[in-house]
Scaffold this active site. Structure first.
Site, PDB file in Angstrom:
ATOM      1  N   ASP A 213       0.875  -1.160   0.000  1.00  0.00           N
ATOM      2  CA  ASP A 213       0.000   0.000   0.000  1.00  0.00           C
ATOM      3  C   ASP A 213       0.924   1.224   0.000  1.00  0.00           C
ATOM      4  OD1 ASP A 213      -1.390   2.235   0.815  1.00  0.00           O
ATOM      5  OD2 ASP A 213      -2.559   1.204   2.336  1.00  0.00           O
ATOM      6  N   CYS A 377      -8.108   6.324  10.472  1.00  0.00           N
ATOM      7  CA  CYS A 377      -8.490   5.045   9.852  1.00  0.00           C
ATOM      8  C   CYS A 377      -7.477   3.950  10.193  1.00  0.00           C
ATOM      9  CB  CYS A 377      -8.649   5.165   8.335  1.00  0.00           C
ATOM     10  SG  CYS A 377      -9.879   6.360   7.850  1.00  0.00           S
TER      11      CYS A 377
HETATM   12  N1  7TS Z   1      -3.652   3.436   2.746  1.00  0.00           N
HETATM   13  C1  7TS Z   1      -3.028   4.366   3.468  1.00  0.00           C
HETATM   14  C2  7TS Z   1      -1.703   4.059   4.095  1.00  0.00           C
HETATM   15  C3  7TS Z   1      -3.597   5.640   3.593  1.00  0.00           C
HETATM   16  O1  7TS Z   1      -2.954   6.566   4.299  1.00  0.00           O
HETATM   17  C4  7TS Z   1      -4.836   5.895   2.974  1.00  0.00           C
HETATM   18  C5  7TS Z   1      -5.528   7.226   3.138  1.00  0.00           C
HETATM   19  C6  7TS Z   1      -5.428   4.899   2.209  1.00  0.00           C
HETATM   20  C7  7TS Z   1      -4.810   3.670   2.130  1.00  0.00           C
HETATM   21  C8  7TS Z   1      -6.700   5.111   1.464  1.00  0.00           C
HETATM   22  O2  7TS Z   1      -6.486   5.963   0.395  1.00  0.00           O
HETATM   23  P1  7TS Z   1      -7.700   6.421  -0.544  1.00  0.00           P
HETATM   24  O3  7TS Z   1      -7.118   7.454  -1.416  1.00  0.00           O
HETATM   25  O4  7TS Z   1      -8.168   5.210  -1.264  1.00  0.00           O
HETATM   26  O5  7TS Z   1      -8.756   6.952   0.394  1.00  0.00           O
HETATM   27  N2  7TS Z   1      -5.145   7.898   4.302  1.00  0.00           N
HETATM   28  C9  7TS Z   1      -5.740   8.981   4.842  1.00  0.00           C
HETATM   29  C10 7TS Z   1      -5.245   9.609   5.980  1.00  0.00           C
HETATM   30  O6  7TS Z   1      -4.256   9.256   6.605  1.00  0.00           O
HETATM   31  N3  7TS Z   1      -6.025  10.652   6.268  1.00  0.00           N
HETATM   32  O7  7TS Z   1      -7.012  10.735   5.363  1.00  0.00           O
HETATM   33  C11 7TS Z   1      -6.831   9.691   4.461  1.00  0.00           C
END
Ligand code: 7TS
Length: 420
Positions: A213, A377
């Site tokens: 990720d 999250c």
């Molecule tokens: N993985 C990690 C490590 C993340 O930080 C986030 C989003 C996601 C997955 C999901 O990403 P998306 O673009 O699909 O939503 N992180 C955060 C955060 O730390 N604060 O708001 C979103």
């Protein structure tokens, strides 16, 4: 259409480049609550440079058409721009062919795609998926859904008190039923940069595949998927100065080719009859329906922007700023930084004794300082550190020492306000 940032043409010195980068971002030129905006919520999402904004409006104004279908001029031009963007992303992550780059909505969709397509095809009852205690919910819940569907088991690598993975525990978790290891390259709540190359090699020694990720890595450290030898790599455009609703999934071609489609619809087929449908080659096989065309093109410009400054320069700038920030706020009375690994990106997550992070961030907001407060999250990780939430300041290419000084001043106000 992509432009070099105004910063790059005029100077080669890192400080000079970084001082000017800020002017590329119109959103940073405003005040909030009567104070100049200090934007320190970059791990949630980054602001957009003018070049990305211009690309998006140019496409809608002059190049707009659907892709891969029309024979007409605009459609061909849009298709070329969309495929050029794929090539830019390929180059950005070091993939060997753009067939290995699938446009998705973001990291979340990329992980769900792998769980439901690769996971349902290759895993079966009793198999094991290894994740870590520091995962974002996006890299926990898709695997839990898969485990429920196929009766597989989730195993979790623990983290130590500094916020690093305990590799001896990981080694013990690996076994003959381990099929997949899914972990974050960089923790969104701690900043820890995981030793992913070693972790991947260990998984491969057990014949397990690895998904990284990269949501918190791609804007901060150079990515080379071939050097890492990961099987899948996921990231979101909006965290690297690009639009929302677009991201990329990298997968090794031989894996993607063998995987069933994730969604069915237009674009992803070769031939449809009521008896049997055959599928397009990768990457189209995984891009059902009209894609987020302008998002992909905007992401291409964001990648150009990052590359024009240089990921090494960005990383160095952010490391210097992280050191300054850690010194500046680290020994405020009652403040505990959560995530103290020496291998970190610019994320400062902290607990300020006795004050709820939402209250702190409300005071900071009135000083013009945008941070995030909450569980980020990553609820299991919060539990590991004995908190329900933290306040998180996260750095990016356009932040500077003055931002950190403002943060410190705002934290002093919060401490005074709450009589700490
Ligand atoms: N993985 C990690 C490590 C993340 O930080 C986030 C989003 C996601 C997955 C999901 O990403 P998306 O673009 O699909 O939503 N992180 C955060 C955060 O730390 N604060 O708001 C979103």
């Amino acid at each position: 259409m992509s432009r070099l940032p105004s910063s790059v043409s005029t100077t080669n010195s890192l400080d000079g480049i970084m001082a000017k980068v800020r002017h590329d971002f119109p959103a940073l030129q405003q005040s909030v609550h009567g104070k100049p905006l200090v934007y320190l919520d970059n791990a949630a999402s980054t602001q957009k440079p003018q070049s990305v904004i211009d690309t998006i409006s140019h496409y809608y104004a002059f190049d707009y058409a659907n892709v891969h279908r029309g024979i007409h001029y605009l459609s061909e031009r849009a298709t070329r721009a969309y495929e050029d963007a794929r090539e830019k992303v390929r180059n950005f992550i070091g993939a060997s062919t753009s067939r290995e780059v699938i446009f998705v909505r973001g990291t979340t969709e990329a992980i769900n795609l792998v769980a439901q397509s690769y996971g349902r095809m290759h895993l079966t009852e009793g198999d094991e998926i290894v994740i870590t205690e520091m995962e974002h919910h996006s890299n926990i819940v898709p695997w839990q859904l898969l485990c429920e569907q196929i009766k597989a088991t989730l195993k979790v690598i623990p983290v130590n008190d500094t916020g690093e993975l305990i590799l001896e525990a990981y080694e013990r978790l690996l076994g003959p039923r381990t099929r997949l290891v899914a972990l974050t390259h960089v923790s969104n709540a701690l900043g820890t940069i995981n030793p992913v190359k070693q972790i991947i090699a260990m998984a491969h020694a057990h014949d397990a595949r690895v998904l990284l990720d990269g949501a918190q890595a791609a804007a901060h450290i150079p990515i080379d998927v071939q050097d890492l030898n990961c099987d899948f790599y996921a990231f979101s455009g909006h965290k690297l100065y690009g639009p929302t609703g677009i991201g990329a999934l990298y997968g090794k071609a031989e894996l993607l080719e063998a995987m069933p489609p994730y969604q069915g619809g237009g674009e992803m087929i070769r031939e449809v009859t009521f008896e049997k449908t055959t599928y397009a080659d990768i990457p189209q096989k995984f891009e059902a329906g009209t894609p987020h065309i302008v998002g992909a093109i905007g992401l291409g410009t964001a990648v150009d922007y990052l590359s024009s400054i240089g990921l090494m320069n960005i990383g160095q700038h952010e490391q210097e700023l992280l050191s300054y920030a850690t010194e500046t706020i680290g020994d405020l009375p009652g403040l505990r930084i959560i995530g103290t690994s020496p291998h970190k990106t610019g994320i400062l997550s902290f607990d300020l004794r006795g004050i709820h992070p939402h209250d702190i961030s409300t005071v900071l907001d009135h000083e013009g300082v945008a941070v995030r407060a909450g569980h980020h999250c990553a609820m299991p990780l919060m539990g590991r550190f004995g908190v329900s939430a933290t306040t998180r300041a996260s750095l990016s290419v356009y932040n500077n020492r003055s931002d950190i000084d403002t943060l410190k001043g705002a934290l002093d106000k919060a401490r005074a306000f709450f009589s700490l």
